[in-house]
Scaffold this motif. Structure first.
Motif, PDB file in Angstrom:
ATOM      1  N   ASN A 350       0.914  -1.248  -0.024  1.00 41.35           N
ATOM      2  CA  ASN A 350       0.145   0.075   0.020  1.00 41.35           C
ATOM      3  C   ASN A 350       0.651   1.168  -0.093  1.00 41.35           C
ATOM      4  O   ASN A 350       0.492   2.425  -0.528  1.00 41.35           O
ATOM      5  CB  ASN A 350      -0.897   0.037   1.375  1.00 41.35           C
ATOM      6  CG  ASN A 350      -2.005  -1.096   1.083  1.00 41.35           C
ATOM      7  OD1 ASN A 350      -2.832  -1.032   0.196  1.00 41.35           O
ATOM      8  ND2 ASN A 350      -2.030  -2.125   1.970  1.00 41.35           N
ATOM      9  N   THR A 351       2.247   1.293   0.377  1.00 41.65           N
ATOM     10  CA  THR A 351       3.098   2.374   0.175  1.00 41.65           C
ATOM     11  C   THR A 351       3.188   2.458  -1.416  1.00 41.65           C
ATOM     12  O   THR A 351       3.441   3.657  -1.561  1.00 41.65           O
ATOM     13  CB  THR A 351       4.473   1.924   0.981  1.00 41.65           C
ATOM     14  OG1 THR A 351       4.141   1.839   2.403  1.00 41.65           O
ATOM     15  CG2 THR A 351       5.354   3.105   0.727  1.00 41.65           C
ATOM     16  N   ILE A 352       3.371   1.459  -1.975  1.00 41.12           N
ATOM     17  CA  ILE A 352       3.405   1.610  -3.410  1.00 41.12           C
ATOM     18  C   ILE A 352       2.062   2.236  -4.056  1.00 41.12           C
ATOM     19  O   ILE A 352       2.249   3.230  -4.809  1.00 41.12           O
ATOM     20  CB  ILE A 352       3.753   0.400  -4.245  1.00 41.12           C
ATOM     21  CG1 ILE A 352       5.066  -0.044  -3.946  1.00 41.12           C
ATOM     22  CG2 ILE A 352       3.591   0.294  -5.731  1.00 41.12           C
ATOM     23  CD1 ILE A 352       5.349  -1.734  -4.309  1.00 41.12           C
ATOM     24  N   LEU A 353       1.040   1.921  -3.715  1.00 42.77           N
ATOM     25  CA  LEU A 353      -0.326   2.562  -3.950  1.00 42.77           C
ATOM     26  C   LEU A 353      -0.079   4.009  -3.692  1.00 42.77           C
ATOM     27  O   LEU A 353      -0.809   4.807  -4.527  1.00 42.77           O
ATOM     28  CB  LEU A 353      -1.253   2.089  -3.345  1.00 42.77           C
ATOM     29  CG  LEU A 353      -2.757   2.547  -3.269  1.00 42.77           C
ATOM     30  CD1 LEU A 353      -3.216   2.629  -4.993  1.00 42.77           C
ATOM     31  CD2 LEU A 353      -3.840   1.527  -2.681  1.00 42.77           C
ATOM     32  N   ALA A 354       0.308   4.497  -2.700  1.00 43.86           N
ATOM     33  CA  ALA A 354       0.517   5.917  -2.141  1.00 43.86           C
ATOM     34  C   ALA A 354       1.165   6.561  -3.344  1.00 43.86           C
ATOM     35  O   ALA A 354       0.830   7.676  -3.496  1.00 43.86           O
ATOM     36  CB  ALA A 354       1.060   6.024  -0.737  1.00 43.86           C
ATOM     37  N   GLN A 355       2.174   5.958  -3.672  1.00 43.47           N
ATOM     38  CA  GLN A 355       2.978   6.767  -4.819  1.00 43.47           C
ATOM     39  C   GLN A 355       2.386   7.038  -6.095  1.00 43.47           C
ATOM     40  O   GLN A 355       2.415   7.881  -6.870  1.00 43.47           O
ATOM     41  CB  GLN A 355       4.185   5.988  -5.361  1.00 43.47           C
ATOM     42  CG  GLN A 355       5.040   5.333  -3.943  1.00 43.47           C
ATOM     43  CD  GLN A 355       5.291   6.334  -3.025  1.00 43.47           C
ATOM     44  OE1 GLN A 355       5.535   7.665  -3.173  1.00 43.47           O
ATOM     45  NE2 GLN A 355       4.820   6.047  -1.762  1.00 43.47           N
ATOM     46  N   LEU A 356       1.398   5.853  -6.523  1.00 44.50           N
ATOM     47  CA  LEU A 356       0.541   6.030  -7.665  1.00 44.50           C
ATOM     48  C   LEU A 356      -0.464   7.180  -7.582  1.00 44.50           C
ATOM     49  O   LEU A 356      -0.864   7.895  -8.687  1.00 44.50           O
ATOM     50  CB  LEU A 356      -0.122   4.971  -8.114  1.00 44.50           C
ATOM     51  CG  LEU A 356       0.757   3.618  -8.225  1.00 44.50           C
ATOM     52  CD1 LEU A 356      -0.071   2.516  -8.822  1.00 44.50           C
ATOM     53  CD2 LEU A 356       1.549   3.912  -9.454  1.00 44.50           C
ATOM     54  N   GLN A 357      -0.985   7.445  -6.212  1.00 45.96           N
ATOM     55  CA  GLN A 357      -1.818   8.504  -6.111  1.00 45.96           C
ATOM     56  C   GLN A 357      -1.051  10.106  -5.735  1.00 45.96           C
ATOM     57  O   GLN A 357      -1.857  11.037  -5.470  1.00 45.96           O
ATOM     58  CB  GLN A 357      -2.806   8.053  -4.758  1.00 45.96           C
ATOM     59  CG  GLN A 357      -3.649   7.065  -5.241  1.00 45.96           C
ATOM     60  CD  GLN A 357      -4.565   6.668  -4.024  1.00 45.96           C
ATOM     61  OE1 GLN A 357      -4.776   7.537  -3.325  1.00 45.96           O
ATOM     62  NE2 GLN A 357      -5.370   5.691  -4.076  1.00 45.96           N
ATOM     63  N   THR A 358       0.008   9.938  -5.752  1.00 43.10           N
ATOM     64  CA  THR A 358       0.764  11.380  -5.587  1.00 43.10           C
ATOM     65  C   THR A 358       1.930  11.627  -6.513  1.00 43.10           C
ATOM     66  O   THR A 358       1.530  12.353  -7.487  1.00 43.10           O
ATOM     67  CB  THR A 358       1.376  11.201  -3.833  1.00 43.10           C
ATOM     68  OG1 THR A 358       2.282  10.090  -3.859  1.00 43.10           O
ATOM     69  CG2 THR A 358       0.329  11.222  -2.981  1.00 43.10           C
ATOM     70  N   PHE A 359       2.904  10.999  -6.338  1.00 37.51           N
ATOM     71  CA  PHE A 359       4.201  11.395  -7.445  1.00 37.51           C
ATOM     72  C   PHE A 359       3.720  11.016  -8.508  1.00 37.51           C
ATOM     73  O   PHE A 359       4.289  11.470  -9.503  1.00 37.51           O
ATOM     74  CB  PHE A 359       5.364  10.778  -6.755  1.00 37.51           C
ATOM     75  CG  PHE A 359       5.840  11.252  -5.475  1.00 37.51           C
ATOM     76  CD1 PHE A 359       6.406  12.769  -5.375  1.00 37.51           C
ATOM     77  CD2 PHE A 359       6.076  10.644  -4.212  1.00 37.51           C
ATOM     78  CE1 PHE A 359       6.694  13.237  -4.096  1.00 37.51           C
ATOM     79  CE2 PHE A 359       6.400  11.391  -3.092  1.00 37.51           C
ATOM     80  CZ  PHE A 359       6.838  12.564  -3.189  1.00 37.51           C
ATOM     81  N   SER A 360       3.121   9.947  -8.829  1.00 40.63           N
ATOM     82  CA  SER A 360       2.826   9.470 -10.268  1.00 40.63           C
ATOM     83  C   SER A 360       1.783  10.543 -10.838  1.00 40.63           C
ATOM     84  O   SER A 360       1.906  10.651 -12.086  1.00 40.63           O
ATOM     85  CB  SER A 360       2.227   8.243 -10.376  1.00 40.63           C
ATOM     86  OG  SER A 360       3.200   7.227  -9.886  1.00 40.63           O
TER      87      SER A 360
END
Length: 586
Positions: A350-360
């Motif tokens: 879910n830390t990876i999911l967080a990147q898709l919703q912010t930095f990506s």
């Protein structure tokens, strides 16, 4: 002996009694012909689709609102988003506890659903009224002249935001659990439908996300965030209407009183008797004298001392429930402790999911968003890619793969939830590998050649993660719901959402630590600047890829050792945990 038997029944944890007793909306025993099944589950799926549609439209494009309207710096804005999403999922524990212990799933969803609706309305009002937010300016061109929201304006924003978080957090675990409650797990046909329901629930979730990330994000981009937040409020109201429409058809599990008290009693009793020797004869344990009920498993043997009777049977003196617990009560606590390592292994996912919703999303803003000469793709809509995949793949998975796999495994879900989780965690690593490679390519093109790549270059990271999510997220929900902790389904489902919470909080910690560790006197760190062409987001993605792979290896270790059943030499091991063999990953 009759008195002892009655006492034993009274001492059993309340959530282990009356599992099969469900009530209709008037509090009368439910009728299987009229209550439960596909129809009421469909009304709950309606709420799930509309609720995720509303919350995703806010959360997935929140970073744009926080930077452009609230004028927060990029790193702070990213932390606002991850803290908000993390809080939603952490508050799921509160929703699960209130549902199982006091309110029941229906009333918990209704009460906190209206709280969530009020938060959406307040966000819309603030975005619409200029006096409630900082003066308009362009963060990219005006830079430091843009005034960050503070004082009353910031307070209104955070009150509205966390009203949404409180409402959504308490609603989420109950939607899945309440839908599952509409199926009788003691009926083999209903058990197969329950597996289908979990896939349908994620289909509804994906459909809501897709509409949010396309239509609602487009509305936010072209009509303003005030209109976008208003649409979220209207959509949430539709979800509540869907919930209310199914009232006559629901089968309701009544709340069982505090679900945490029996757990606390076992821990206190085990600690108070820690110096006692553990009896070798299982019949010496309280609640197991007549070979009725579960046997003690070999896991967490220190808890077994909570079952040791100090006061001799037949005397007038009775031990306090904080000093003596039944075997069944102890086994419930062992199950809860056994699933913690499985839960913890999904945090990095879910830390990876967080990147898709912010930095990506920020990656997308730095790229060419033109689909045609006249149509631009909102960067936040990139997050719709995984959900397009899920909408296509989930029905195919349930219709074709599950029946096919069921012939070989004998498992009603096709493959066990633990195998499903493991495959998803393995795939998640390659999402970050793709993100790192593409970000390096984008940055080199911009810095060295002054070129702007098409936004479609970063779609692979979303595609891979979408496939990963189909396995991990659905598997995790099914795994926790099917644990034999009676009367705690909403709370256990809430634990799965805590994985999202901890994952987003870990993202915040990683961003802060990476900036601190990589900063020098002449460099502010990998993620310090508001310009991705100066930041080293590609290196941050590589770091997450390594962490993800190490997390997968850690998961293999724990999943092989997972078991919440007694040793296999005991005759009723399979009865207590029918998945003891199926759930171990070879």
């Amino acid at each position: 002996m009759e008195t002892a038997k009655v006492g034993e029944e009274e001492r059993q944890p309340r959530h282990a009694q009356g599992e099969s007793s469900t009530l209709d909306w008037r509090g009368r025993p439910s009728n299987p012909a009229k209550h439960g099944g596909i129809i009421p589950a469909a009304f709950i799926l309606g709420l799930q689709a509309f609720e995720i549609m509303a919350i995703a439209a806010v959360g997935n494009n929140l970073i744009t609102y926080v930077t452009n309207d609230m004028h927060f710096p990029l790193s702070k804005a990213a932390n606002v988003v991850t803290n908000f999403v993390g809080t939603i999922f952490l508050l799921a524990l509160l929703g699960g506890y209130l549902s199982d212990s006091h309110l029941g799933s229906f009333w918990t969803m209704l009460i906190f659903g209206f709280l969530e609706l009020s938060g959406f309305i307040l966000l819309s009002v603030q975005a619409h009224v200029p006096q409630l937010k900082p003066a308009a300016c362009n963060v990219l061109t005006d830079g430091e002249q843009c005034v960050e929201a503070k004082g009353l304006k910031a307070a209104i924003f955070f009150v509205a935001l966390y009203l949404v978080a409180l409402g959504s957090g308490c609603v989420k675990p109950n939607m899945v659990a309440y839908g599952g409650d509409q199926f009788d797990q003691d009926n083999p046909k209903q058990l197969k439908r329950l597996s289908t329901y979990f896939n349908a629930a994620y289909f509804a979730f994906s459909l809501g996300e897709l509409v949010s990330l396309t239509i609602l994000v487009w509305v936010q981009t072209h009509s303003g965030m005030d209109v976008g937040f208003g649409v979220s409020a209207a959509v949430m109201a539709m979800g509540l209407i869907s919930l209310i429409c199914g009232t006559l058809y629901y089968r309701n599990k009544p709340p069982q009183g505090s679900i945490l008290t029996p757990i606390a009693q076992v821990l206190v009793a085990a600690i108070s008797k820690r110096k006692l020797a553990r009896p070798s004869n299982p019949q010496m344990f309280y609640g197991n004298q007549n070979h009725t009920g579960p046997l003690l498993s070999d896991k967490f043997r220190f808890l077994d001392k909570a079952c040791i009777r100090v006061v001799q049977e037949g005397t007038d003196t009775k031990e306090s429930p904080w000093r003596l617990c039944s075997v069944g009560q102890v086994e419930q606590v062992k199950i809860l402790l056994s699933v913690i390592p499985i839960f913890s292994c999904t945090i990095v996912f879910n830390t990876i999911l967080a990147q898709l919703q912010t930095f990506s999303v920020q990656q997308g803003r730095a790229m060419d968003t033109h689909l045609t000469k006249s149509f631009n793709i909102p960067p936040a809509s990139l997050q719709s890619i995984p959900y397009i995949m899920l909408i296509v793949l989930v029905p195919l998975y349930d219709t074709f793969f599950v029946p096919f796999a069921r012939k070989f495994t004998g498992h009603e879900s096709g493959i066990s939830p633990l195998r499903r989780i493991g495959f998803g965690l393995f795939l998640a690593t390659f999402s970050m590998v793709a993100a790192a490679v593409m970000e390096k390519k984008r940055r080199d093109a911009a810095v060295k050649h002054n070129e702007t790549l098409s936004i479609f270059w970063i779609t692979p990271q979303f595609l891979i993660f979408g496939l990963s999510e189909m396995f991990t997220a659905i598997g995790l929900l099914e795994f926790f719901y099917k644990q034999s902790l009676k009367g705690m389904q909403a709370f256990l489902t809430a634990i799965t959402y805590c994985s999202y919470s901890f994952g987003f909080y870990l993202s915040t910690v990683l961003v802060t630590l990476v900036n601190k560790i990589t900063s020098t006197s002449s460099n502010g760190g990998w993620l310090h600047y508001n310009n991705l062409n100066q930041d080293r987001l590609d290196l941050f993605y590589w770091l997450l890829a390594v962490l993800s792979f190490l997390n997968f290896l850690n998961y293999l270790f724990w999943s092989k050792r997972y078991s919440h059943a007694p040793s296999l030499s005991q005759p009723n091991a399979k009865e207590i945990n029918p998945y003891v063999e199926d759930d171990n990953i070879p």
